[in-house]
Design a protein around this motif. Structure first.
Motif, PDB file in Angstrom:
ATOM      1  N   SER A  25       0.822  -1.202   0.000  1.00 12.15           N
ATOM      2  CA  SER A  25       0.000   0.000   0.000  1.00 12.15           C
ATOM      3  C   SER A  25       0.859   1.255   0.000  1.00 12.15           C
ATOM      4  CB  SER A  25      -0.931   0.004   1.219  1.00 12.15           C
ATOM      5  OG  SER A  25      -1.821  -1.094   1.181  1.00 12.15           O
ATOM      6  N   ASN A  26       1.932   1.225   0.764  1.00  8.41           N
ATOM      7  CA  ASN A  26       2.831   2.384   0.810  1.00  8.41           C
ATOM      8  C   ASN A  26       3.470   2.636  -0.553  1.00  8.41           C
ATOM      9  OD1 ASN A  26       4.540   4.395   2.457  1.00  8.41           O
ATOM     10  ND2 ASN A  26       6.102   3.137   1.493  1.00  8.41           N
ATOM     11  N   ALA A  27       3.897   1.568  -1.230  1.00 11.97           N
ATOM     12  CA  ALA A  27       4.498   1.719  -2.560  1.00 11.97           C
ATOM     13  C   ALA A  27       3.513   2.364  -3.526  1.00 11.97           C
ATOM     14  CB  ALA A  27       4.959   0.359  -3.094  1.00 11.97           C
ATOM     15  N   MET A  28       2.247   1.952  -3.441  1.00  8.18           N
ATOM     16  CA  MET A  28       1.233   2.531  -4.313  1.00  8.18           C
ATOM     17  C   MET A  28       1.002   3.998  -3.981  1.00  8.18           C
ATOM     18  SD  MET A  28      -0.893   2.531  -6.750  1.00  8.18           S
ATOM     19  CE  MET A  28      -0.887   0.810  -7.292  1.00  8.18           C
ATOM     20  N   LYS A  29       0.951   4.342  -2.700  1.00  5.99           N
ATOM     21  CA  LYS A  29       0.735   5.734  -2.300  1.00  5.99           C
ATOM     22  C   LYS A  29       1.872   6.630  -2.771  1.00  5.99           C
ATOM     23  CE  LYS A  29      -2.241   5.066   1.729  1.00  5.99           C
ATOM     24  NZ  LYS A  29      -2.413   5.278   3.182  1.00  5.99           N
ATOM     25  N   VAL A  30       3.109   6.133  -2.678  1.00  6.45           N
ATOM     26  CA  VAL A  30       4.255   6.910  -3.157  1.00  6.45           C
ATOM     27  C   VAL A  30       4.139   7.140  -4.662  1.00  6.45           C
ATOM     28  CG1 VAL A  30       6.763   6.901  -3.503  1.00  6.45           C
ATOM     29  CG2 VAL A  30       5.807   6.169  -1.312  1.00  6.45           C
ATOM     30  N   ALA A  31       3.762   6.092  -5.400  1.00 12.25           N
ATOM     31  CA  ALA A  31       3.614   6.212  -6.851  1.00 12.25           C
ATOM     32  C   ALA A  31       2.517   7.204  -7.218  1.00 12.25           C
ATOM     33  CB  ALA A  31       3.307   4.842  -7.463  1.00 12.25           C
ATOM     34  N   VAL A  32       1.424   7.195  -6.465  1.00 13.13           N
ATOM     35  CA  VAL A  32       0.341   8.158  -6.712  1.00 13.13           C
ATOM     36  C   VAL A  32       0.857   9.578  -6.555  1.00 13.13           C
ATOM     37  CG1 VAL A  32      -1.832   9.076  -5.805  1.00 13.13           C
ATOM     38  CG2 VAL A  32      -1.560   6.616  -6.089  1.00 13.13           C
ATOM     39  N   GLY A  33       1.598   9.833  -5.484  1.00 13.15           N
ATOM     40  CA  GLY A  33       2.147  11.163  -5.238  1.00 13.15           C
ATOM     41  C   GLY A  33       3.093  11.606  -6.326  1.00 13.15           C
ATOM     42  N   ILE A  34       3.946  10.683  -6.776  1.00 12.82           N
ATOM     43  CA  ILE A  34       4.888  10.984  -7.848  1.00 12.82           C
ATOM     44  C   ILE A  34       4.146  11.342  -9.126  1.00 12.82           C
ATOM     45  CG2 ILE A  34       6.566   9.926  -9.427  1.00 12.82           C
ATOM     46  CD1 ILE A  34       7.679   8.376  -7.045  1.00 12.82           C
ATOM     47  N   ASP A  35       3.125  10.559  -9.444  1.00 11.65           N
ATOM     48  CA  ASP A  35       2.398  10.773 -10.696  1.00 11.65           C
ATOM     49  C   ASP A  35       1.702  12.123 -10.716  1.00 11.65           C
ATOM     50  OD1 ASP A  35       1.995   9.031 -13.105  1.00 11.65           O
ATOM     51  OD2 ASP A  35      -0.074   9.638 -12.779  1.00 11.65           O
ATOM     52  N   VAL A  36       1.093  12.479  -9.604  1.00  9.58           N
ATOM     53  CA  VAL A  36       0.406  13.770  -9.515  1.00  9.58           C
ATOM     54  C   VAL A  36       1.402  14.916  -9.705  1.00  9.58           C
ATOM     55  CG1 VAL A  36      -0.807  15.342  -7.958  1.00  9.58           C
ATOM     56  CG2 VAL A  36      -1.479  12.939  -8.059  1.00  9.58           C
ATOM     57  N   ALA A  37       2.546  14.827  -9.028  1.00 13.13           N
ATOM     58  CA  ALA A  37       3.532  15.905  -9.078  1.00 13.13           C
ATOM     59  C   ALA A  37       4.205  16.020 -10.446  1.00 13.13           C
ATOM     60  CB  ALA A  37       4.587  15.685  -7.992  1.00 13.13           C
ATOM     61  N   VAL A  38       4.627  14.900 -11.010  1.00  7.37           N
ATOM     62  CA  VAL A  38       5.342  14.925 -12.288  1.00  7.37           C
ATOM     63  C   VAL A  38       4.419  15.332 -13.434  1.00  7.37           C
ATOM     64  CG1 VAL A  38       6.628  13.551 -13.976  1.00  7.37           C
ATOM     65  CG2 VAL A  38       7.042  13.229 -11.540  1.00  7.37           C
ATOM     66  N   SER A  39       3.210  14.797 -13.444  1.00  7.93           N
ATOM     67  CA  SER A  39       2.277  15.134 -14.535  1.00  7.93           C
ATOM     68  C   SER A  39       1.925  16.617 -14.526  1.00  7.93           C
ATOM     69  CB  SER A  39       1.012  14.285 -14.431  1.00  7.93           C
ATOM     70  OG  SER A  39       0.323  14.521 -13.215  1.00  7.93           O
ATOM     71  N   ALA A  40       1.818  17.189 -13.323  1.00 11.62           N
ATOM     72  CA  ALA A  40       1.488  18.612 -13.222  1.00 11.62           C
ATOM     73  C   ALA A  40       2.666  19.481 -13.658  1.00 11.62           C
ATOM     74  CB  ALA A  40       1.085  18.951 -11.789  1.00 11.62           C
ATOM     75  N   LYS A  41       3.858  19.144 -13.210  1.00 10.20           N
ATOM     76  CA  LYS A  41       5.026  19.978 -13.510  1.00 10.20           C
ATOM     77  C   LYS A  41       5.428  19.912 -14.973  1.00 10.20           C
ATOM     78  CE  LYS A  41       9.693  21.111 -12.024  1.00 10.20           C
ATOM     79  NZ  LYS A  41      10.709  20.973 -10.954  1.00 10.20           N
ATOM     80  N   PHE A  42       5.340  18.723 -15.575  1.00  3.49           N
ATOM     81  CA  PHE A  42       5.805  18.550 -16.954  1.00  3.49           C
ATOM     82  C   PHE A  42       4.651  18.475 -17.961  1.00  3.49           C
ATOM     83  CE2 PHE A  42       9.252  17.173 -14.258  1.00  3.49           C
ATOM     84  CZ  PHE A  42      10.366  17.724 -14.881  1.00  3.49           C
ATOM     85  N   LYS A  43       3.451  18.739 -17.462  1.00  2.00           N
ATOM     86  CA  LYS A  43       2.257  18.786 -18.322  1.00  2.00           C
ATOM     87  C   LYS A  43       2.096  17.508 -19.157  1.00  2.00           C
ATOM     88  CE  LYS A  43       2.124  23.848 -18.629  1.00  2.00           C
ATOM     89  NZ  LYS A  43       3.105  24.034 -17.548  1.00  2.00           N
ATOM     90  N   LEU A  44       2.186  16.383 -18.474  1.00  2.39           N
ATOM     91  CA  LEU A  44       2.004  15.097 -19.136  1.00  2.39           C
ATOM     92  C   LEU A  44       0.517  14.808 -19.336  1.00  2.39           C
ATOM     93  CD1 LEU A  44       4.600  12.922 -17.171  1.00  2.39           C
ATOM     94  CD2 LEU A  44       4.959  14.321 -19.213  1.00  2.39           C
TER      95      LEU A  44
END
Length: 274
Positions: free
Chosen positions: A240-259
């Motif tokens: 569950s922790n691995a999934m939560k970390v991945a969710v956070g990464i995806d939100v941050a990276v997609s927003a910053k790099f406009k993916l």
């Protein structure tokens, strides 16, 4: 396990984002792989329980019609051993635990690499470094995307040998994004990643390298020289922790790099996530 539109975490359920959650294609692929690993794990556990229940029910139903005392004893023995198949499965708990750990960590690392590749295609400058690439290697690629993939894969492979600390440092310095919300997330993912490493390279036995990288983790005691063991609750927590970390990464990276983002369900419906 809940269906794809449920989002929960408790003693027996692994955290999963809703199917309606917007995400990158990279994350959608990771989510599919993650679900495959966890679904198979729990399928095996549930199947064993059902086999024991069916076996006992059959013995009770057949008992009245037993033709001999020997046949009656066999039925009674089956009834008196309600967890017979489960106990046999428990003998292989090491393999089940290691397979789930290795599968999820491998999927996470592939996601980590692919999300950096997607960001690099939007902003190639994040790949700049003092490292050199052989001219022959460059000539192997006819597409810019393939060259970026090659560079990132090579770097991630290199970082994996240095553990999660090097991966986090690279992510922070190159993408300018923090991987974790707190030290608890960091500690649990580091434990999970290093568990995978000793599973692959040391048969699951804790060594000095593992201890040096992981340090003390609350509720996860271990001893150098012993086999690292995770029970069901441990695996739920770490997954569950691995999934939560991945969710956070995806939100941050997609927003910053406009993916490009769309719902996980939409990625599947469009046939672009397998």
């Amino acid at each position: 396990m809940n269906d794809q539109d449920d989002e929960s975490i408790n003693e027996l359920e692994v955290f999963l984002p809703k199917g309606s959650t917007r995400c990158t294609q990279d994350f959608s692929k990771f989510l599919n792989e993650f679900r495959s690993h966890t679904d198979f794990f729990f399928f095996v556990c549930q199947l064993v329980g059902q086999v024991d229940q069916t076996r006992i029910a059959a013995a009770k139903a057949l008992m009245p019609g037993a033709q001999s005392e020997d046949e009656r004893r066999r039925y009674q023995k089956s009834i008196d051993e309600p967890n017979l198949v489960l106990k046999k499965l428990q003998k292989h708990s090491k393999i089940l635990s290691q397979n789930l750990t290795n599968g999820i960590v491998n999927s996470f690392q592939r996601y980590f690499s692919s999300i950096i590749q997607s960001a690099a295609l939007k902003k190639p400058v994040i790949l700049s470094s003092s490292q050199t690439i052989k001219f022959d290697d460059i000539l192997k690629f006819t597409k810019h995307k393939d060259l970026v993939s090659f560079i990132v894969d090579r770097k991630i492979n290199e970082l994996s040998y240095g553990g999660l600390t090097d991966m986090e440092k690279y992510f922070d310095e190159r993408l300018g994004i923090k991987m974790f919300n707190d030290n608890n997330e960091r500690g649990l993912l580091r434990l999970f990643v290093e568990a995978r490493n000793i599973n692959v390279h040391n048969g699951g036995v804790v060594n000095e390298i593992f201890a040096g990288r992981v340090g003390k983790v609350e509720k996860f005691p271990y001893k150098i020289g012993d086999l690292l063991r995770f029970d069901l609750d441990d695996l739920v927590s770490l997954s569950s922790n691995a999934m939560k970390v991945a969710v956070g990464i995806d939100v941050a990276v997609s927003a910053k790099f406009k993916l490009r983002c769309q719902t996980h369900t939409a990625w599947q419906v469009n046939g672009k996530t397998r």
